[in-house]
Design a protein around this motif. Structure first.
Motif, PDB file in Angstrom:
ATOM      1  N   TYR A 192       0.858  -1.193   0.000  1.00 15.58           N
ATOM      2  CA  TYR A 192       0.000   0.000   0.000  1.00 15.58           C
ATOM      3  C   TYR A 192       0.891   1.239   0.000  1.00 15.58           C
ATOM      4  CZ  TYR A 192       0.809  -0.543   5.044  1.00 15.58           C
ATOM      5  OH  TYR A 192       1.373  -0.719   6.275  1.00 15.58           O
TER       6      TYR A 192
ATOM      7  N   ALA B  91     -11.167  -2.013   1.384  1.00 15.28           N
ATOM      8  CA  ALA B  91     -12.312  -2.759   0.849  1.00 15.28           C
ATOM      9  C   ALA B  91     -11.847  -4.096   0.281  1.00 15.28           C
ATOM     10  CB  ALA B  91     -13.005  -1.934  -0.227  1.00 15.28           C
ATOM     11  N   SER B  92     -10.666  -4.087  -0.354  1.00 11.74           N
ATOM     12  CA  SER B  92     -10.150  -5.346  -0.910  1.00 11.74           C
ATOM     13  C   SER B  92      -9.843  -6.335   0.220  1.00 11.74           C
ATOM     14  CB  SER B  92      -8.903  -5.083  -1.765  1.00 11.74           C
ATOM     15  OG  SER B  92      -7.776  -4.884  -0.938  1.00 11.74           O
TER      16      SER B  92
ATOM     17  N   ASN C  46      -7.147   4.334   3.103  1.00 12.81           N
ATOM     18  CA  ASN C  46      -7.117   3.904   1.699  1.00 12.81           C
ATOM     19  C   ASN C  46      -8.342   3.006   1.471  1.00 12.81           C
ATOM     20  OD1 ASN C  46      -6.525   2.657  -0.743  1.00 12.81           O
ATOM     21  ND2 ASN C  46      -4.329   2.633  -0.334  1.00 12.81           N
ATOM     22  N   LYS C  47      -9.455   3.658   1.084  1.00 12.15           N
ATOM     23  CA  LYS C  47     -10.739   2.952   1.036  1.00 12.15           C
ATOM     24  C   LYS C  47     -10.708   1.726   0.121  1.00 12.15           C
ATOM     25  CE  LYS C  47     -13.793   6.560   2.560  1.00 12.15           C
ATOM     26  NZ  LYS C  47     -14.647   7.667   2.183  1.00 12.15           N
ATOM     27  N   GLU C  48     -10.065   1.902  -1.032  1.00 13.91           N
ATOM     28  CA  GLU C  48     -10.011   0.816  -2.010  1.00 13.91           C
ATOM     29  C   GLU C  48      -9.262  -0.394  -1.432  1.00 13.91           C
ATOM     30  OE1 GLU C  48      -8.393   0.471  -6.534  1.00 13.91           O
ATOM     31  OE2 GLU C  48      -8.688   2.479  -5.704  1.00 13.91           O
TER      32      GLU C  48
END
Lengths: 533, 533
Positions: B79, B138-139, B133-135
């Protein structure tokens, strides 16, 4: 199925371990000092396994014993004691009878105290006879043992170990009055570690915490009647002042027949090894006699009922109440009972003088277990995943029952106060309410999922102590502190003295400064004022 | 030889375990959140073993990492973070340089504080970037992991585990400021459990106990600069008030890279699993290059010298002092050093950019180990039974050195103050005074004699948590008490109030009674007297 729910894996490893090390060339010699009764029964497996691994096992026991008998895998040395086997048997039987008497609380306490006093004086006399038996003790000295395996419930074993200056391993469930916690220096915060006999969970109300605190204070004196004579005896034999805590704290390793599926999590010490469930490792196929009962039970299956090795008969009136309740359930009940059969015994209830409890509990047709909730029985219930109706009688049985009850794995009844209806309802509940079966199965899965089997663990640690002549690296420095040093009272006193001293000096300095600064001005002003008048 | 000094037995069992369960059909999915640097290195073995057993391993790490690199046995998800790998490298290097500066104590404290503040702000910003880091988050949610394996030294992993509502296993040596004890509710009596950085043994003098008590009081605030921002971040992300203790106490099992051969025995909790020595299980044969050095060393053998992965070069003056000392011993010295070679380097000293430390220590010709006494190095010294000269630099290294020194297994030197003579003498002492070798061999035997290998134990408990979705039966009820309830202060207050109340009432009753009885008489007497006058 998850990746590694391999119930039999540790078992397999255990077996492999035996195959790989069937016996070894340089045998070590272990002195075993057991406690009679049910305590002895769970120790036998460890002795057998150690002998299989090539060690020499010597068990010493009083000539008057009930359960301790000769076997091929150890040599038994008996020492004379000033009481007979029959006296011991009567004493055990009396414990059962007394439980069923409808005494008032005060009467019960007085009777129990007297019984404990009488019994422990008898057992103590046996220990004293052993320690003063010069010939027998000399033979132990000459035997050159490598270590002692002792049940410290009666601290004769620990005295012998100290006398022989041998490292020792203790094998026990727990000691009363938190003696085990004191001897291991394991903290036991009264806020969430319930004391014995309180029968509460680890989530206590305020009033339970008050009761628990009072019990924690009282337990410092409660066991004196049984245990302090052993300190006196030890001091005499070892020719130095020995407290009970000194004596018990000399153990290298504590093998505790407990785990955190049955007991509540609490602080422990590095030399405490948990081998709960050591008694219910393997179930064998049941004999033809019992197989016939089980097969005849049909779809409803069976209920196993035993009040343990010490209580095999009960007063007639209570037996009839129980028989009535048992007659009302569709299951076949196998009841271990040696008294005369109650007249109202129903067809579904079979009385037997003895039953293979663990094997029966392991049978898939077993639906429930009526138990006095002794720790062995509770572990057999957990191992085999059988919901329980618990009729605790004495000792740690009330606490065991509470533990299972709070986990939703059984129902507790007061054996004196319960009616037939209560028992029948309790049985129907644990059999038909699926949550009980689910909960006990969950406990069973947790209990059996361990990196090493309790028997292998026990054997490992006994051998460890023999190999390394003890385990001093696991002995906490707390043993070398006085009680006030342990609680840092001297340090707190010292720091308080400094703080108060500094505050006092600061105050005096300020006061002096103020007097110097304002005192003079004040007097000048006064003088000035008086002049101006 | 004793019956069962079977060093290789657990190893053999471990191997058999792998053979018997090479991989399993229903794989589970583990999310791994490591901490960079040496912390990562010992985690790799566990990940590899878990992957071998058929589980899917996903490691998440910042894009800027030093030690965390791709490998075949896990998938690495990076990330983005608001700092570069070079900044991280500079920060690590600076730690080494700072250690060798001859600052005053105050200067040292101020510099350390500033450095810690700066570094932890950088690392925290990385954690904040991850959590916002929303993405990416979410993953992680979509990946449906079964559990989290996290190093809580930097508590980003614990926040992610809470966010994903997953059971977690922590993997660590220890946390600073006794945060681990607080989070596990494991008591740590200051009377015999020395606090970090005090560098004393568990047998303390009165003044050491005073210092330890002051440290125990101070440590409640000392780590705030690093850790409290994580509590703020967690509260924001989890949208509820979370303290650091809440966050850390959610771990199901704590895998601690410690044991009681290195550390002093103290109270522990049932969900603390000790896997000390997990990094030094197997030694491999050394490469030809190193074999050549070792063979050329003759009868005197070799000395291995490394200051760890974080300090590979030191100031020239100090390097020359050290080189001088190394030149005075007959052994060949293999020194891991990346700086420019000191001009006075003797022929017996070989500088290498990297060395297979554990494998070299396992070589029978290794006579001594010069180490910064990081916990990995210490365990490698213990595993292989090599006496140590310890030059602790920072962190827990002083404490590790003290532990080995009190056990007679090594000599500690202050790297800033030591002279060439000191180092040469220390080396000669640990090599020629047989007691050092005997002591480290005794520790080695104790350390390696265990019922199950630390790697197997770590794997077992990670799988346990995945199988059972946590380990709530190991969670002490202490977590549900406030601090004053835990210490029974409310109960003590209540009991004191009752006792004082009762005493007050008793006193008042007595006083009233006395007044009634003697008061009248007194007044009668008085009246009588006054009349007679």
């Amino acid at each position: 199925m998850t990746v590694a729910s391999q119930g039999p894996r540790p078992l397999l490893l255990g077996l492999l371990l035996c195959v790989l090390n069937p016996s070894v060339s340089h045998a070590e010699k272990l002195l075993i000092i057991p406690v009679d009764g049910s305590h002895w029964l769970s120790m036998v497996g460890v002795i057998q396994q150690l002998q299989k691994r090539g060690h020499e096992m010597v068990v010493i026991a009083p000539e008057a014993s009930i359960q301790i008998k000769e076997a091929s895998f150890f040599s038994l040395k008996r020492y004379p004691v000033p009481f007979q086997r029959e006296e011991l048997q009567d004493s055990f039987a009396e414990l059962g009878f007394q439980t069923f008497k409808n005494d008032s609380f005060l009467q019960h306490v007085i009777k129990t105290y007297k019984k404990v006093q009488k019994d422990s004086a008898m057992i103590l006399s046996g220990c004293s006879h052993l320690l003063h038996n010069k010939e027998f003790m000399a033979s132990l000295v000459e035997s050159n043992f490598d270590a002692v395996l002792a049940d410290p419930f009666l601290p004769c074993g620990p005295i012998v170990a100290e006398y022989l200056a041998l490292p020792s391993v203790y094998f026990l469930t727990a000691l009363p009055c938190s003696l085990d916690s004191k001897a291991t220096q394991s903290p036991k915060p009264p806020s969430y570690v319930p004391r014995a006999m309180l029968s509460v969970s680890d989530h206590m109300t305020f009033l339970h915490r008050v009761e628990n605190m009072l019990l924690a204070l009282l337990e410092n004196f409660m066991c004196n009647v049984v245990y302090s004579p052993y300190a006196t005896l030890a001091s005499e034999v070892l020719q130095r002042d020995v407290t009970l805590q000194d004596l018990l704290s000399s153990a290298s390793v504590w093998l505790l027949k407990s785990d955190f599926v049955k007991d509540y999590p609490r602080p422990i010490m590095p030399n405490m090894v948990f081998i709960g469930g050591i008694n219910c490792l393997h179930t064998k196929p049941i004999s033809q006699e019992f197989e016939a009962y089980v097969n005849a039970s049909g779809e409803h299956g069976i209920v196993v009922f035993s009040l343990g090795s010490m209580v095999s008969e009960i007063p007639e009136k209570k037996a009839m109440e129980i028989a009535d309740a048992l007659g009302r359930i569709p299951q076949t009940v196998l009841w271990r009972y040696t008294g005369s059969p109650p007249s109202n015994l129903a067809k579904n209830t079979k009385l037997v003088k003895w039953l293979p409890q663990n094997d029966l509990l392991g049978h898939p047709k077993t639906r429930a277990f009526i138990t006095h909730s002794g720790s062995h029985g509770i572990y057999e219930g957990i191992c085999n995943g059988v919901p329980m109706v618990m009729l605790p009688l004495f000792g740690d049985q009330m606490d065991n029952a509470k533990r299972m009850e709070t986990r939703g794995a059984g129902v507790t009844l007061n054996v004196l106060e319960m009616t037939s209806d209560d028992l029948a309802n309790a049985l129907n509940t644990v059999i038909n309410d699926k949550s009980y079966k689910e909960n006990i199965m969950r406990l069973s899965r947790l209990h059996k999922d361990r990196p090493i089997e309790p028997l292998d663990l026990a054997v490992f640690w006994v051998e460890f102590v023999m190999r390394h002549k003890g385990a001093p690296h696991l002995r906490p420095a707390a043993h070398d502190l006085t009680w006030y040093q342990y609680h840092s009272l001297d340090v707190i006193g010292f720091l308080l003295a400094i703080v108060l001293g500094a505050a006092f000096i600061a105050f005096k300095c300020c006061a002096f400064g103020c007097r110097k600064c304002f005192g003079k001005k004040g007097s000048v002003k006064k003088a000035h004022k008086s002049k101006s008048h």
